[in-house]
Design a protein around this motif. Structure first.
Motif, PDB file in Angstrom:
ATOM      1  N   VAL A   1     -14.798 -18.294 -16.121  1.00 13.12           N
ATOM      2  CA  VAL A   1     -15.367 -18.119 -17.211  1.00 13.12           C
ATOM      3  C   VAL A   1     -14.369 -18.661 -17.991  1.00 13.12           C
ATOM      4  O   VAL A   1     -13.537 -19.095 -18.644  1.00 13.12           O
ATOM      5  CB  VAL A   1     -15.089 -16.688 -18.088  1.00 13.12           C
ATOM      6  N   LYS A   2     -15.519 -19.948 -18.808  1.00  7.12           N
ATOM      7  CA  LYS A   2     -14.395 -20.611 -20.753  1.00  7.12           C
ATOM      8  C   LYS A   2     -14.770 -19.883 -21.602  1.00  7.12           C
ATOM      9  O   LYS A   2     -15.555 -19.151 -21.670  1.00  7.12           O
ATOM     10  CB  LYS A   2     -14.694 -21.756 -20.392  1.00  7.12           C
ATOM     11  N   THR A   3     -14.199 -20.169 -23.325  1.00  9.84           N
ATOM     12  CA  THR A   3     -14.805 -19.940 -24.155  1.00  9.84           C
ATOM     13  C   THR A   3     -16.361 -20.217 -24.653  1.00  9.84           C
ATOM     14  O   THR A   3     -16.583 -19.488 -24.926  1.00  9.84           O
ATOM     15  CB  THR A   3     -13.962 -20.624 -25.503  1.00  9.84           C
ATOM     16  N   THR A   4     -16.618 -21.334 -24.373  1.00  8.13           N
ATOM     17  CA  THR A   4     -18.085 -21.651 -24.191  1.00  8.13           C
ATOM     18  C   THR A   4     -18.614 -20.878 -23.642  1.00  8.13           C
ATOM     19  O   THR A   4     -20.641 -20.968 -23.914  1.00  8.13           O
ATOM     20  CB  THR A   4     -18.051 -23.376 -23.855  1.00  8.13           C
ATOM     21  N   ASP A   5     -18.309 -19.988 -22.393  1.00  9.74           N
ATOM     22  CA  ASP A   5     -19.495 -19.233 -21.579  1.00  9.74           C
ATOM     23  C   ASP A   5     -19.527 -17.390 -22.462  1.00  9.74           C
ATOM     24  O   ASP A   5     -20.787 -17.070 -22.475  1.00  9.74           O
ATOM     25  CB  ASP A   5     -18.568 -18.376 -20.711  1.00  9.74           C
ATOM     26  N   LEU A   6     -18.708 -17.385 -23.417  1.00 12.44           N
ATOM     27  CA  LEU A   6     -19.029 -16.058 -24.357  1.00 12.44           C
ATOM     28  C   LEU A   6     -19.277 -16.354 -25.599  1.00 12.44           C
ATOM     29  O   LEU A   6     -19.525 -16.910 -25.932  1.00 12.44           O
ATOM     30  CB  LEU A   6     -17.274 -15.457 -25.373  1.00 12.44           C
TER      31      LEU A   6
ATOM     32  N   GLY B   1      -9.513 -22.140 -33.420  1.00 16.37           N
ATOM     33  CA  GLY B   1     -10.079 -21.713 -34.912  1.00 16.37           C
ATOM     34  C   GLY B   1     -10.428 -20.424 -35.063  1.00 16.37           C
ATOM     35  O   GLY B   1     -10.909 -19.825 -33.978  1.00 16.37           O
ATOM     36  N   PHE B   2     -10.890 -19.801 -36.512  1.00 16.05           N
ATOM     37  CA  PHE B   2     -11.442 -19.192 -37.286  1.00 16.05           C
ATOM     38  C   PHE B   2     -12.921 -18.841 -36.508  1.00 16.05           C
ATOM     39  O   PHE B   2     -13.149 -17.621 -36.544  1.00 16.05           O
ATOM     40  CB  PHE B   2     -11.509 -18.440 -38.306  1.00 16.05           C
ATOM     41  N   ASN B   3     -13.258 -19.890 -36.264  1.00 12.65           N
ATOM     42  CA  ASN B   3     -14.554 -19.774 -35.688  1.00 12.65           C
ATOM     43  C   ASN B   3     -14.872 -19.515 -34.309  1.00 12.65           C
ATOM     44  O   ASN B   3     -16.314 -18.990 -33.228  1.00 12.65           O
ATOM     45  CB  ASN B   3     -15.394 -21.700 -35.699  1.00 12.65           C
TER      46      ASN B   3
ATOM     47  N   LEU C   1     -14.855  -4.483 -30.589  1.00 12.94           N
ATOM     48  CA  LEU C   1     -14.321  -5.342 -30.307  1.00 12.94           C
ATOM     49  C   LEU C   1     -15.279  -6.305 -31.814  1.00 12.94           C
ATOM     50  O   LEU C   1     -14.605  -7.758 -32.257  1.00 12.94           O
ATOM     51  CB  LEU C   1     -13.555  -6.621 -29.404  1.00 12.94           C
ATOM     52  N   ASN C   2     -16.250  -7.230 -31.123  1.00 10.02           N
ATOM     53  CA  ASN C   2     -17.590  -7.716 -31.839  1.00 10.02           C
ATOM     54  C   ASN C   2     -17.288  -6.913 -33.081  1.00 10.02           C
ATOM     55  O   ASN C   2     -17.446  -8.083 -34.597  1.00 10.02           O
ATOM     56  CB  ASN C   2     -19.088  -7.592 -31.395  1.00 10.02           C
ATOM     57  N   HIS C   3     -17.598  -6.048 -33.080  1.00 11.61           N
ATOM     58  CA  HIS C   3     -17.417  -5.403 -34.696  1.00 11.61           C
ATOM     59  C   HIS C   3     -16.377  -5.722 -35.912  1.00 11.61           C
ATOM     60  O   HIS C   3     -16.268  -5.590 -36.745  1.00 11.61           O
ATOM     61  CB  HIS C   3     -17.436  -3.487 -34.761  1.00 11.61           C
ATOM     62  N   LYS C   4     -15.091  -5.625 -34.785  1.00 12.67           N
ATOM     63  CA  LYS C   4     -13.989  -5.454 -35.711  1.00 12.67           C
ATOM     64  C   LYS C   4     -13.506  -6.992 -35.677  1.00 12.67           C
ATOM     65  O   LYS C   4     -12.539  -7.955 -35.530  1.00 12.67           O
ATOM     66  CB  LYS C   4     -12.740  -5.316 -34.998  1.00 12.67           C
ATOM     67  N   VAL C   5     -14.299  -8.393 -35.760  1.00 11.11           N
ATOM     68  CA  VAL C   5     -13.627  -9.670 -34.951  1.00 11.11           C
ATOM     69  C   VAL C   5     -13.144 -10.521 -36.115  1.00 11.11           C
ATOM     70  O   VAL C   5     -11.655 -11.048 -36.303  1.00 11.11           O
ATOM     71  CB  VAL C   5     -15.281 -10.251 -34.766  1.00 11.11           C
ATOM     72  N   GLU C   6     -13.488 -10.291 -37.192  1.00  9.61           N
ATOM     73  CA  GLU C   6     -12.453 -10.366 -38.460  1.00  9.61           C
ATOM     74  C   GLU C   6     -11.594  -9.853 -38.776  1.00  9.61           C
ATOM     75  O   GLU C   6     -10.575 -11.129 -39.322  1.00  9.61           O
ATOM     76  CB  GLU C   6     -13.379  -9.936 -39.581  1.00  9.61           C
ATOM     77  N   ASP C   7     -10.873  -9.063 -38.105  1.00  7.65           N
ATOM     78  CA  ASP C   7      -9.769  -8.582 -38.234  1.00  7.65           C
ATOM     79  C   ASP C   7      -8.752  -9.549 -37.313  1.00  7.65           C
ATOM     80  O   ASP C   7      -7.573  -9.016 -37.348  1.00  7.65           O
ATOM     81  CB  ASP C   7      -9.720  -7.336 -37.251  1.00  7.65           C
TER      82      ASP C   7
ATOM     83  N   LYS D   1      -4.293 -25.629 -38.970  1.00  5.34           N
ATOM     84  CA  LYS D   1      -6.048 -25.659 -39.169  1.00  5.34           C
ATOM     85  C   LYS D   1      -6.218 -25.266 -38.452  1.00  5.34           C
ATOM     86  O   LYS D   1      -7.569 -24.504 -38.565  1.00  5.34           O
ATOM     87  CB  LYS D   1      -5.684 -27.207 -39.126  1.00  5.34           C
ATOM     88  N   ASP D   2      -6.176 -24.584 -36.865  1.00  5.91           N
ATOM     89  CA  ASP D   2      -6.903 -24.118 -35.886  1.00  5.91           C
ATOM     90  C   ASP D   2      -5.813 -23.242 -35.838  1.00  5.91           C
ATOM     91  O   ASP D   2      -5.313 -23.603 -34.690  1.00  5.91           O
ATOM     92  CB  ASP D   2      -7.106 -25.411 -34.878  1.00  5.91           C
ATOM     93  N   PRO D   3      -5.722 -22.370 -36.133  1.00  2.00           N
ATOM     94  CA  PRO D   3      -4.883 -20.977 -35.988  1.00  2.00           C
ATOM     95  C   PRO D   3      -5.557 -20.482 -34.830  1.00  2.00           C
ATOM     96  O   PRO D   3      -6.752 -20.683 -33.777  1.00  2.00           O
ATOM     97  CB  PRO D   3      -4.850 -19.790 -36.459  1.00  2.00           C
TER      98      PRO D   3
END
Length: 413
Positions: A48-53, A90-92, A128-134, A144-146
């Motif tokens: 699993v990689k980030t692109t699989d999420l 990053g934030f995306n 976690l999906n609901h709290k993603v902005e946190d 630039k990419d936190p």
């Protein structure tokens, strides 16, 4: 501890609050050396990689690794019901999640939260999906990419009810997700059906008949630009090039960001121009309903129909095709431009390295096959009817997602 606004009637009492690290074991993965082919040959272990999420259930992974990679590197097998959180990008990207349906490994960009009998894994995923902005407040870098760290994941707060209530919430929201997934699949199937029909219609494998039952005539080979009354006088320009600014007004500007493949995204960022700017910009006449607008670069080849007779200003990288309507029915030409045949020709003629573009000289090389106006109309109406069905399903998906978002706001603390 507070309680949610919306709750199943059989449950009461306060929810508990902990940190993820106080309940769960958390680990991360690794990436086997790409230079060692053994780690990716005869690969059978999902990796699993980030692109699989996908913020949902992980059924398939883009890549797999071998048993040798498992033995000779720090990659480890994670159990079913592990929940992943993306830490980099990053934030995306940070905070994206996934829930394992089958044993898998993962790379180092993910935190893997092992399943725990105290917490329902799907409940955790949805929370976690609901709290993603946190996660933004947990970002461990001001670059630039936190990104976030394993320590941030361990410290992330989790507010939860009893296991029984978690399971009830998870089961209900899983059913909502299933409905959204079914609608999404229906949308994909309709889109694939349209693509298949376009291929057959524009290659003349399928032909319509006239209203009297007779066969239509042979299609004519014709230069694409010969279908235009005017073209380059209707290319987009920035106010600066006109010696003006946007001013204060309500006239819609359409930029390359607004024009997608087949529709105009009015939600995309754009300017509103003044009447004065409009008069200078549109000195050749108004854009009218069913005029075709087309992106000449970045992104190249997107096309849409002007939806109404409101006033519009075109920004740079956008051109309007003012057609000779004695030759061509604009909704037909719009569908033809959307076709793979036309888009592939655009890609062939495009120039540039960082941003591909096409100019008038290149477009003079494009030829199209054109049926009679009557057959054009039948083809356009047929494809437009499919578009309408696709749009209805797209709206249903958005409504379901909005409804789910409202539920989450009321079902979680």
């Amino acid at each position: 501890m507070a309680m949610p606004k919306l709750r199943f009637k059989e449950f009461n009492g306060d929810w508990s609050k902990s940190k993820i690290g106080e309940i769960f074991d958390v680990t991360s993965g690794a990436t086997p050396l790409r230079s060692d082919a053994r780690f990716f040959e005869n690969a059978t272990i999902p990796w699993v990689k980030t692109t699989d999420l996908n913020n949902s259930l992980i059924i398939l992974t883009e890549e797999k690794i071998s048993e040798i990679a498992l033995k000779e590197t720090s990659v480890k097998i994670l159990p079913k019901d592990t929940v992943f959180v993306a830490m980099y990008g990053g934030f995306n990207q940070i905070g994206r999640t996934g829930l394992l349906l089958n044993e898998s490994a993962c790379n180092q960009a993910l935190s893997a939260i092992y399943p725990n009998e105290k917490i329902n894994s799907f409940f955790l995923l949805t929370y976690l999906n609901h709290k993603v902005e946190d996660w933004k407040s947990f970002a461990a870098s001001s670059r630039k990419d936190p990104n976030i760290t394993k320590s941030d994941v361990l410290a992330f707060p989790l507010i939860y009810p009893s296991k029984e209530e978690q399971t009830k919430i998870a089961s209900f929201l899983s059913a909502v997700d299933k409905k959204i997934s079914q609608l999404t699949q229906k949308h994909e199937l309709l889109s694939q059906y349209k693509q298949g029909m376009m291929q057959k219609l524009f290659s003349q494998q399928i032909r319509f008949k006239a209203d009297d039952g007779s066969e239509f005539g042979t299609w004519e080979n014709i230069s694409f630009l010969s279908l235009m009354n005017e073209l380059w006088d209707y290319r987009g320009r920035t106010p600066k090039k006109l010696g003006m600014d946007w001013g204060n007004g309500e006239i819609q500007s359409l930029s390359a960001l607004n024009i997608k493949k087949g529709f105009i995204d009015f939600e995309a960022d754009c300017h509103l121009g003044s009447e004065e700017l409009y008069k200078v910009w549109m000195n050749k006449g108004d854009l009218v309903k069913d005029d075709i607008i087309f992106t000449m670069e970045a992104p190249l080849g997107n096309v849409a129909l002007i939806p109404d007779n409101r006033k519009y200003i075109l920004s740079q990288r956008v051109v309007c095709f003012k057609t000779n309507q004695k030759l061509v029915f604009n909704p037909f030409l719009f569908q033809l431009i959307l076709s793979d045949q036309f888009q592939n020709r655009i890609d062939e003629l495009a120039t540039g390295t960082t941003a591909k573009g096409i100019n008038q000289k290149s477009m003079q090389k494009i030829e199209v096959q054109l049926p009679s106006l009557e057959e054009q109309t039948k083809i356009a109406n047929f494809l437009s009817a499919i578009d309408q069905k696709i749009e209805v399903v797209a709206q249903q998906i958005e409504q379901a997602k909005t409804w789910k978002k409202g539920l989450l706001q009321q079902m979680f603390v």
